[in-house]
Design an enzyme around this catalytic site. Structure first.
Site, mmCIF file in Angstrom:
data_model
loop_
_atom_site.group_PDB
_atom_site.id
_atom_site.type_symbol
_atom_site.label_atom_id
_atom_site.label_comp_id
_atom_site.label_asym_id
_atom_site.label_seq_id
_atom_site.Cartn_x
_atom_site.Cartn_y
_atom_site.Cartn_z
ATOM 1 C CB CYS A 147 0.438 -3.119 1.893
ATOM 2 S SG CYS A 147 0.344 -1.392 1.496
ATOM 3 C CB CYS A 148 -4.180 -2.794 2.570
ATOM 4 S SG CYS A 148 -5.783 -2.464 3.325
ATOM 5 C CB ILE A 149 -7.737 -4.457 -0.261
ATOM 6 C CG1 ILE A 149 -8.761 -5.318 -1.008
ATOM 7 C CG2 ILE A 149 -7.544 -3.108 -0.943
ATOM 8 C CD1 ILE A 149 -9.174 -6.558 -0.277
ATOM 9 N N PRO B 150 -3.096 -6.850 -2.615
ATOM 10 C CG PRO B 150 -1.949 -7.887 -0.857
ATOM 11 C CD PRO B 150 -2.817 -6.707 -1.170
#
Length: 264
Positions: free
Chosen positions: A172-174, A176
């Site tokens: 999640c968030c950055i 990936p």
């Protein structure tokens, strides 16, 4: 008459002798099935604090949703120095400070943490990576090098191991960007591709993901994208400037999909 009473009494006594045996015999169930084993999920942290480590709200949301989903969780982090230490009251680096990623991550894990070097896909059903700048600074060099980044060797190994074993990976968030760098052609989301007046301040990350050879899929903050082929599940989380409960719901959608893939 006395003989009749004696006969009845003897029969009642005989019947009562068998009654406890009959009462204690369990009734066979109409349907029976073995309980489903709990999913074993590895949670990989990158420090403690949004600007230089794991985003605490994201890590907490992941843990809450895994708990509700009945998963068994083991927490990991690499035993390495942080890229730098950020004073979270100022948003500026503290030049004289150094901190260790494993030691800092132990704060979130309540002390129950294991060196990432010991994580093996053979012992777990899924792996999840919360966001926070630690994913881009400590687990990789994305914060500095963008599309030319390198991923920490154990992070790369873990991603490849789970992928090869056909076991789901959640990010999640950055975070990936880690999958985008290691698993070529993977589908991920970091939310929207335009800033939209500041609602999506990190929208430019989508272009970097495309430059890494991955496919970016536009999703809202409460949604999760599932790459069915690669079993990679992603959600934008704090890539969006929004209320906390929306981030919590999106992470819940991601965790739910990861656990569903574990059961397949």
């Amino acid at each position: 008459m006395a003989a009749v009473r004696a006969l009845v009494a003897s029969r009642l006594l005989a019947a009562s002798a068998f009654a406890p045996l009959h009462a204690s015999s369990p009734r066979a169930p109409l349907h029976s099935s073995a309980p489903r084993p709990r999913a074993r999920v590895a949670l990989v942290l990158s420090g403690c604090g949004v600007y230089d480590g794991t985003e605490l709200h994201e890590a907490s949301a992941v843990l809450v949703h895994l708990s509700r989903g009945g998963a068994e969780v083991q927490i990991f982090a690499p035993d390495i120095p942080q890229m730098h230490v950020v004073d979270h009251t100022k948003g500026q680096p503290s030049e004289s400070e150094t901190r260790n990623v494993l030691t800092e991550s132990a704060r979130i894990a309540r002390g129950k943490i294991t060196n990432l070097a010991r994580l093996s896909a053979a012992n777990h059903d899924a792996a999840i990576f919360p966001g926070g700048f630690g994913a881009a600074k400590n687990l990789s060099t994305f914060a500095v090098d963008g599309k030319d980044c390198k991923v920490h060797e154990d992070v790369e190994r873990v991603l490849k191991e789970f992928h090869k074993a056909g076991k789901p990976i959640g990010l999640c968030c950055i975070a990936p960007v880690l999958a985008a760098r290691v698993l070529r052609g993977v589908e991920v989301t970091v939310g929207h591709e335009q800033e939209e007046g500041g609602k999506w301040p990190y929208a430019g990350t989508a272009e970097a993901i495309k430059a890494l050879g991955a496919k970016h899929c536009v999703k809202g903050v409460t949604e999760a994208h599932v790459d069915q082929k690669n079993k990679v599940v992603t959600t934008p989380a704090f890539m969006c400037e929004t209320e906390l409960h929306h981030v919590h719901d999106g992470i819940g959608a991601m965790v739910k999909k990861v656990l569903e893939l574990c059961a397949k």
